[in-house]
Scaffold this active site. Structure first.
Site, PDB file in Angstrom:
ATOM      1  N   HIS A  60      65.080  18.539 -11.764  1.00  0.00           N
ATOM      2  CA  HIS A  60      64.860  17.090 -11.941  1.00  0.00           C
ATOM      3  C   HIS A  60      63.794  16.892 -13.015  1.00  0.00           C
ATOM      4  CE1 HIS A  60      66.876  16.061  -8.026  1.00  0.00           C
ATOM      5  NE2 HIS A  60      66.444  17.276  -7.692  1.00  0.00           N
ATOM      6  N   ARG A  62      63.311  13.692 -14.414  1.00  0.00           N
ATOM      7  CA  ARG A  62      62.784  12.339 -14.157  1.00  0.00           C
ATOM      8  C   ARG A  62      62.849  11.360 -15.324  1.00  0.00           C
ATOM      9  NH1 ARG A  62      63.150  13.538  -8.904  1.00  0.00           N
ATOM     10  NH2 ARG A  62      61.377  14.657  -8.017  1.00  0.00           N
ATOM     11  N   ASN A  92      69.242  11.654 -10.470  1.00  0.00           N
ATOM     12  CA  ASN A  92      68.479  10.611  -9.761  1.00  0.00           C
ATOM     13  C   ASN A  92      67.280  10.124 -10.570  1.00  0.00           C
ATOM     14  OD1 ASN A  92      67.163  13.064  -9.335  1.00  0.00           O
ATOM     15  ND2 ASN A  92      66.582  12.613  -7.214  1.00  0.00           N
ATOM     16  N   ASP A 283      65.573  23.646  -7.870  1.00  0.00           N
ATOM     17  CA  ASP A 283      65.350  22.293  -7.343  1.00  0.00           C
ATOM     18  C   ASP A 283      63.956  21.800  -7.742  1.00  0.00           C
ATOM     19  OD1 ASP A 283      65.807  19.869  -6.195  1.00  0.00           O
ATOM     20  OD2 ASP A 283      65.979  20.592  -4.133  1.00  0.00           O
ATOM     21  N   GLY A 298      59.992  17.470  -1.929  1.00  0.00           N
ATOM     22  CA  GLY A 298      60.251  18.312  -3.095  1.00  0.00           C
ATOM     23  C   GLY A 298      59.009  18.963  -3.666  1.00  0.00           C
TER      24      GLY A 298
HETATM   25  O1  DOR Z   1      63.293  17.756  -1.935  1.00  0.00           O
HETATM   26  C1  DOR Z   1      64.049  17.174  -2.701  1.00  0.00           C
HETATM   27  N1  DOR Z   1      63.599  16.484  -3.766  1.00  0.00           N
HETATM   28  N2  DOR Z   1      65.366  17.208  -2.463  1.00  0.00           N
HETATM   29  C2  DOR Z   1      66.235  16.458  -3.174  1.00  0.00           C
HETATM   30  O2  DOR Z   1      67.409  16.539  -2.923  1.00  0.00           O
HETATM   31  C3  DOR Z   1      65.759  15.533  -4.214  1.00  0.00           C
HETATM   32  C4  DOR Z   1      64.488  15.994  -4.766  1.00  0.00           C
HETATM   33  C5  DOR Z   1      63.816  14.951  -5.621  1.00  0.00           C
HETATM   34  O3  DOR Z   1      64.489  14.352  -6.460  1.00  0.00           O
HETATM   35  O4  DOR Z   1      62.604  14.768  -5.486  1.00  0.00           O
HETATM   36 ZN    ZN Z   2      69.336  18.041  -3.378  1.00  0.00          ZN
END
Ligand code: DOR
Ligand code: ZN
Length: 398
Positions: A60, A62, A92, A283, A298
């Site tokens: 991610h 952001r 996301n 992740d 996360g």
């Molecule tokens: O722990 C997580 N953080 N799991 C996710 O699926 C999304 C991610 C996030 O975007 O912070």
């Molecule tokens: Zn996820």
């Protein structure tokens, strides 16, 4: 870019080799002993191990919209520092990656930054609404699109997921599943993951879609994926460094899926050994300190992934470093259709120099990611990234 690497202890998924690697115009041109070439940069790798750079199936960054947590530049730098030259980005962001404009914006920005190769996922449902997949039509002629996912939320409606899989099959896209049945999230996070894993494996079988299970974390889900693979199912899966390196007795750090039990970690290790697990996905999920205090799930992962995986898998669990290279380079590159992942002639000149004997203490203050959210602070591991090379160009040097 052209580059000659001399005296390297070369390791990839296919074997080991002592010698030199020549990269010409960004591509591996020759591998052998005593290669000489005038007029190009030379790196003496004596004492270090050279591996294919790492590829992350799950990160991610952001941007757009949440750049106070991370942006494409800081995320790319974190990737390079961790030995990564390719990442698959989740959708996301804000706005969510449901339109061509957002996807093009990310691709262009990543090219401007110019450190790593980026695949941007498109959301399965429009703006994560959980119902409509009509926006996918606008990606019909998008040659670069590899995967669709609602990572972060998942797709609750099974008939919507089935339609998305049918569409993905037709378009040759991978469906990446964040397996979490939200109706169980507050009741039992194990059932939440396992139910959705089993549903998506079943729907992939019915539709023939190419499925990739993200961040698999339970013994039951590993077993279900193994069964599907044994039946010839078209599925791959990733596990994270934190689901390998942590258990509930040592960490209660908030992440989705949550940190699990020792039996789950053992199942992941078994899954790695027998080929059920295809790759490591970090992740990488940067958050501010305040957002973490308010319960954001996360942790960052790109800068710590190699040390954790090398120590836990190779040093502590007797997994070969060639297998680690398969998990961190060869398989993720194949899944993401990148011309990377092994050290062979014709592949991108993407390499990482590592010091396997170096003991490192994880210190979030040294992270180049904007996210300092890690439960690994102060923990000691072996293996340090010394240099990362992409297309024959050094993009990170310690
Ligand atoms: O722990 C997580 N953080 N799991 C996710 O699926 C999304 C991610 C996030 O975007 O912070
Ligand atoms: Zn996820």
């Amino acid at each position: 870019m052209s580059l000659l690497i001399k005296n390297a202890n070369v390791i990839d998924a296919n074997g080991n080799f002592q010698g030199d690697i020549l990269i010409i115009d960004g591509i591996i041109n020759q591998i052998g002993k005593e290669i000489n070439k005038e007029g190009i940069e030379v790196i003496d790798a004596k004492g270090y191990t050279v591996m294919p750079s790492f590829i992350d199936t799950h990160a991610h960054f952001r941007e757009p919209g949440l750049t106070h947590k991370e942006d494409i530049e800081s995320g790319s730098k974190a990737a390079a520092k961790g030995g990564y030259t390719g990442v698959c980005l989740m959708g996301n962001t804000n706005p969510i990656c449901s339109t061509k404009e957002v996807v093009e914006y990310v691709r262009n920005r990543a090219k401007e930054v110019g450190l790593i190769d980026v695949h941007q996922c498109v959301s399965i449902t429009e703006n994560f609404c959980g119902k409509s997949i009509e926006h996918l039509e606008s990606f019909n002629d998008d040659k670069e699109l590899v995967a669709i996912t609602d990572d972060g939320v998942g797709v609750m409606d099974s008939s919507v997921m089935m339609k998305a899989m049918e569409k993905a099959k037709e378009s040759n896209w991978i469906v990446m599943s964040h397996a979490e049945d939200k109706t169980f999230s507050k009741i039992d996070m194990r059932i939440a993951e396992d139910l959705m894993t089993i549903r998506d494996l079943y729907l992939a079988k019915v539709t023939g879609a190419r499925l990739h299970m993200a961040h698999v974390s339970t013994v039951e889900s590993i077993n279900a994926i193994r069964r599907t693979k044994n039946e010839g199912g078209n599925v791959t899966c990733e596990v994270t460094p934190h689901h390998i390196g942590l258990t509930t007795d040592i960490s209660s750090y908030r992440v989705n899926p949550p940190i699990r039990e020792k039996e789950d970690v053992n199942a992941i290790i078994e899954g790695i050994k027998d080929g059920t697990v295809d790759c490591i996905g970090t992740d990488h999920a940067p958050h501010t300190e305040e957002d973490k205090k308010n319960g954001a799930p996360g942790m960052v992962g790109l800068e710590t992934s190699f040390s954790i995986c090398y120590t836990e898998l190779v040093k502590n669990n007797n997994i070969s470093i060639n297998k680690l290279s398969e998990l961190m380079s060869k398989n993720p590159a194949n899944i993401l259709r990148m011309n990377k992942g092994t050290i062979s002639v014709g592949k991108d000149g993407d390499l990482v120099l590592v010091d396997l004997n170096k003991e490192v203490t994880i210190d979030k203050e040294t992270f180049v990611s904007k996210g300092k959210n890690t439960p690994f602070q102060g923990r000691k591991y072996f293996g340090e990234v010394i240099k990362t090379i992409r297309g024959g160009k050094v993009i990170y040097s310690k």
